[in-house]
Write a protein that holds these residues in place. Structure first.
Motif, PDB file in Angstrom:
ATOM      1  N   ILE A 157       0.907  -1.155   0.037  1.00 17.71           N
ATOM      2  CA  ILE A 157      -0.014   0.099  -0.030  1.00 17.71           C
ATOM      3  C   ILE A 157       0.927   1.187  -0.150  1.00 17.71           C
ATOM      4  CG2 ILE A 157      -0.182   0.198   2.542  1.00 17.71           C
ATOM      5  CD1 ILE A 157      -3.399   0.603   1.872  1.00 17.71           C
ATOM      6  N   ARG A 158       2.077   1.122   0.558  1.00 19.77           N
ATOM      7  CA  ARG A 158       3.152   2.046   0.507  1.00 19.77           C
ATOM      8  C   ARG A 158       3.242   2.632  -0.708  1.00 19.77           C
ATOM      9  NH1 ARG A 158       7.426   3.157   4.932  1.00 19.77           N
ATOM     10  NH2 ARG A 158       6.107   2.725   6.854  1.00 19.77           N
ATOM     11  N   LYS A 159       3.940   1.568  -1.773  1.00 22.01           N
ATOM     12  CA  LYS A 159       4.109   1.797  -2.894  1.00 22.01           C
ATOM     13  C   LYS A 159       3.284   2.409  -3.891  1.00 22.01           C
ATOM     14  CE  LYS A 159       8.077  -0.120  -4.363  1.00 22.01           C
ATOM     15  NZ  LYS A 159       9.363   1.001  -4.809  1.00 22.01           N
ATOM     16  N   LYS A 160       1.981   1.800  -3.548  1.00 21.18           N
ATOM     17  CA  LYS A 160       0.627   2.487  -4.306  1.00 21.18           C
ATOM     18  C   LYS A 160       0.337   3.879  -4.117  1.00 21.18           C
ATOM     19  CE  LYS A 160      -2.816   1.610  -6.889  1.00 21.18           C
ATOM     20  NZ  LYS A 160      -3.617   0.605  -7.768  1.00 21.18           N
ATOM     21  N   MET A 161       0.555   4.219  -2.699  1.00 22.74           N
ATOM     22  CA  MET A 161       0.339   5.549  -2.538  1.00 22.74           C
ATOM     23  C   MET A 161       1.614   6.454  -2.582  1.00 22.74           C
ATOM     24  SD  MET A 161      -2.082   4.754   0.862  1.00 22.74           S
ATOM     25  CE  MET A 161      -2.175   6.274   1.501  1.00 22.74           C
ATOM     26  N   ASP A 162       2.745   5.931  -3.411  1.00 22.80           N
ATOM     27  CA  ASP A 162       3.932   6.723  -3.629  1.00 22.80           C
ATOM     28  C   ASP A 162       4.495   7.156  -2.198  1.00 22.80           C
ATOM     29  OD1 ASP A 162       3.858   6.773  -6.293  1.00 22.80           O
ATOM     30  OD2 ASP A 162       2.743   8.400  -6.530  1.00 22.80           O
ATOM     31  N   LEU A 163       4.625   6.413  -1.433  1.00 24.07           N
ATOM     32  CA  LEU A 163       5.261   6.518  -0.116  1.00 24.07           C
ATOM     33  C   LEU A 163       6.673   5.660   0.125  1.00 24.07           C
ATOM     34  CD1 LEU A 163       2.210   5.961   2.414  1.00 24.07           C
ATOM     35  CD2 LEU A 163       3.330   8.303   1.574  1.00 24.07           C
ATOM     36  N   GLU A 164       7.717   5.915   0.825  1.00 19.71           N
ATOM     37  CA  GLU A 164       8.586   5.304   0.916  1.00 19.71           C
ATOM     38  C   GLU A 164       8.544   3.955   1.101  1.00 19.71           C
ATOM     39  OE1 GLU A 164       7.494   6.122   5.177  1.00 19.71           O
ATOM     40  OE2 GLU A 164       7.736   7.421   3.306  1.00 19.71           O
ATOM     41  N   ASP A 165       9.487   3.098   0.681  1.00 21.61           N
ATOM     42  CA  ASP A 165       9.589   1.421   0.711  1.00 21.61           C
ATOM     43  C   ASP A 165       9.044   1.010   2.079  1.00 21.61           C
ATOM     44  OD1 ASP A 165       9.558  -0.174  -1.440  1.00 21.61           O
ATOM     45  OD2 ASP A 165      11.725  -0.201  -1.457  1.00 21.61           O
ATOM     46  N   ASP A 166       8.384  -0.350   2.127  1.00 21.15           N
ATOM     47  CA  ASP A 166       7.947  -1.073   3.248  1.00 21.15           C
ATOM     48  C   ASP A 166       9.133  -1.421   3.904  1.00 21.15           C
ATOM     49  OD1 ASP A 166       5.016  -1.725   2.769  1.00 21.15           O
ATOM     50  OD2 ASP A 166       5.911  -2.343   0.987  1.00 21.15           O
ATOM     51  N   VAL A 167       9.166  -1.177   5.313  1.00 22.65           N
ATOM     52  CA  VAL A 167      10.103  -1.601   6.386  1.00 22.65           C
ATOM     53  C   VAL A 167       9.379  -2.614   7.310  1.00 22.65           C
ATOM     54  CG1 VAL A 167      11.612  -1.029   8.243  1.00 22.65           C
ATOM     55  CG2 VAL A 167      11.051   0.473   6.378  1.00 22.65           C
ATOM     56  N   TYR A 168       9.694  -3.884   6.979  1.00 19.73           N
ATOM     57  CA  TYR A 168       9.001  -4.925   7.688  1.00 19.73           C
ATOM     58  C   TYR A 168       9.619  -5.059   9.355  1.00 19.73           C
ATOM     59  CZ  TYR A 168       7.760  -6.280   3.269  1.00 19.73           C
ATOM     60  OH  TYR A 168       7.352  -6.407   1.915  1.00 19.73           O
ATOM     61  N   THR A 169       8.651  -5.389  10.172  1.00 21.35           N
ATOM     62  CA  THR A 169       9.136  -5.278  11.831  1.00 21.35           C
ATOM     63  C   THR A 169       8.122  -6.279  12.091  1.00 21.35           C
ATOM     64  OG1 THR A 169       7.354  -3.770  12.759  1.00 21.35           O
ATOM     65  CG2 THR A 169       9.355  -2.780  11.789  1.00 21.35           C
ATOM     66  N   ASN A 170       8.236  -6.474  13.360  1.00 24.26           N
ATOM     67  CA  ASN A 170       7.523  -7.517  14.202  1.00 24.26           C
ATOM     68  C   ASN A 170       5.860  -7.313  14.207  1.00 24.26           C
ATOM     69  OD1 ASN A 170       9.471  -9.436  14.634  1.00 24.26           O
ATOM     70  ND2 ASN A 170       9.882  -8.542  16.879  1.00 24.26           N
ATOM     71  N   ALA A 171       5.608  -5.904  14.082  1.00 24.74           N
ATOM     72  CA  ALA A 171       4.372  -5.442  13.840  1.00 24.74           C
ATOM     73  C   ALA A 171       3.583  -5.628  12.728  1.00 24.74           C
ATOM     74  CB  ALA A 171       4.169  -3.939  14.547  1.00 24.74           C
ATOM     75  N   SER A 172       4.310  -5.615  11.851  1.00 21.81           N
ATOM     76  CA  SER A 172       3.985  -5.592  10.286  1.00 21.81           C
ATOM     77  C   SER A 172       2.853  -6.643  10.083  1.00 21.81           C
ATOM     78  CB  SER A 172       5.169  -5.630   9.122  1.00 21.81           C
ATOM     79  OG  SER A 172       5.850  -4.720   9.416  1.00 21.81           O
ATOM     80  N   ARG A 173       1.904  -6.337   9.339  1.00 26.28           N
ATOM     81  CA  ARG A 173       0.993  -7.338   9.218  1.00 26.28           C
ATOM     82  C   ARG A 173       0.469  -7.618   7.599  1.00 26.28           C
ATOM     83  NH1 ARG A 173       2.636  -8.923  13.316  1.00 26.28           N
ATOM     84  NH2 ARG A 173       1.501  -9.369  15.235  1.00 26.28           N
ATOM     85  N   ILE A 174      -0.201  -8.450   7.235  1.00 22.55           N
ATOM     86  CA  ILE A 174      -0.891  -8.393   5.849  1.00 22.55           C
ATOM     87  C   ILE A 174      -2.479  -8.642   6.329  1.00 22.55           C
ATOM     88  CG2 ILE A 174      -1.119  -9.767   3.581  1.00 22.55           C
ATOM     89  CD1 ILE A 174       1.637 -11.180   4.070  1.00 22.55           C
ATOM     90  N   ILE A 175      -3.137  -7.671   5.520  1.00 26.61           N
ATOM     91  CA  ILE A 175      -4.474  -7.729   5.711  1.00 26.61           C
ATOM     92  C   ILE A 175      -5.094  -8.079   4.531  1.00 26.61           C
ATOM     93  CG2 ILE A 175      -6.555  -6.267   5.947  1.00 26.61           C
ATOM     94  CD1 ILE A 175      -5.059  -4.443   7.828  1.00 26.61           C
ATOM     95  N   ILE A 176      -5.836  -9.368   4.482  1.00 25.53           N
ATOM     96  CA  ILE A 176      -6.499  -9.846   3.582  1.00 25.53           C
ATOM     97  C   ILE A 176      -7.740  -9.467   3.394  1.00 25.53           C
ATOM     98  CG2 ILE A 176      -7.072 -12.244   2.592  1.00 25.53           C
ATOM     99  CD1 ILE A 176      -4.074 -12.146   3.247  1.00 25.53           C
ATOM    100  N   LEU A 177      -7.949  -8.965   2.181  1.00 21.06           N
ATOM    101  CA  LEU A 177      -9.293  -8.201   1.930  1.00 21.06           C
ATOM    102  C   LEU A 177     -10.020  -9.113   0.881  1.00 21.06           C
ATOM    103  CD1 LEU A 177      -7.739  -4.626   0.807  1.00 21.06           C
ATOM    104  CD2 LEU A 177      -8.780  -5.440   2.874  1.00 21.06           C
ATOM    105  N   LYS A 178     -11.281  -9.359   1.197  1.00 20.49           N
ATOM    106  CA  LYS A 178     -12.195  -9.995   0.200  1.00 20.49           C
ATOM    107  C   LYS A 178     -13.090  -9.237  -0.564  1.00 20.49           C
ATOM    108  CE  LYS A 178     -14.916 -14.030   0.757  1.00 20.49           C
ATOM    109  NZ  LYS A 178     -13.920 -15.173   0.625  1.00 20.49           N
ATOM    110  N   LEU A 179     -12.763  -9.041  -1.821  1.00 17.54           N
ATOM    111  CA  LEU A 179     -13.465  -8.290  -2.730  1.00 17.54           C
ATOM    112  C   LEU A 179     -14.288  -9.043  -3.533  1.00 17.54           C
ATOM    113  CD1 LEU A 179     -10.446  -5.997  -3.551  1.00 17.54           C
ATOM    114  CD2 LEU A 179     -12.008  -5.454  -1.970  1.00 17.54           C
TER     115      LEU A 179
END
Length: 148
Positions: A68-90
């Motif tokens: 979502i960071r790349k899509k919104m033109d923000l800086e690259d992802d930094v993965y930590t223990n708090a990072s999560r993947i939210i699975i969306l059902k569309l």
């Protein structure tokens, strides 16, 4: 029938999951969320848009994962223990995962606590006021569109 009867609008309350992306809080309508999973190995896929990180296998189903960071033109992802993947059902796209820095809480926002966004950019459909904090409400369909 008078006009007054048409103006009675129920103050609908929606639940949002509040996530951190960088230093900002964003809300995702809970009705879009299928699951929240910890970061895991993401298998790269060649020749896709830069914001697609790859795919994961979730309960035997292949799920595309996007930054979502790349899509919104923000800086690259930094993965930590708090990072999560939210699975969306569309409905029309099936499952898709988005990477967030942290999942904070679930909040209830009524319509009078949400200011509709007219000039906030295509990814934000409103600003929620929760206590003294502002939460940018994500327009999920705009985020998962495959346009660059």
């Amino acid at each position: 029938m008078t006009n007054n009867s048409l103006e009675v609008i129920e103050n609908e309350v929606k639940q949002y999951i509040v996530v951190m992306i960088g230093n900002e809080q964003y809300g995702i309508d809970i009705s879009y969320i299928d699951n929240i999973v910890r970061m895991q190995k993401i298998t790269r896929v060649p020749k896709v848009q830069s914001y697609f990180k790859g795919i994961i296998s979730l309960r035997g189903e292949i799920v595309p994962i996007m930054s979502i960071r790349k899509k919104m033109d923000l800086e690259d992802d930094v993965y930590t223990n708090a990072s999560r993947i939210i699975i969306l059902k569309l409905e029309e796209k099936g499952l898709i995962g988005i990477i967030v820095d942290e999942v904070k809480e679930v909040v209830n926002l009524s319509e009078d606590e949400i200011e509709k966004a007219s000039n906030k950019g295509k990814f934000i459909n409103g600003i929620g006021k929760h206590g003294n904090e502002l939460i940018s409400l994500l327009e999920i369909n705009a985020i998962v569109e495959e346009t660059v």
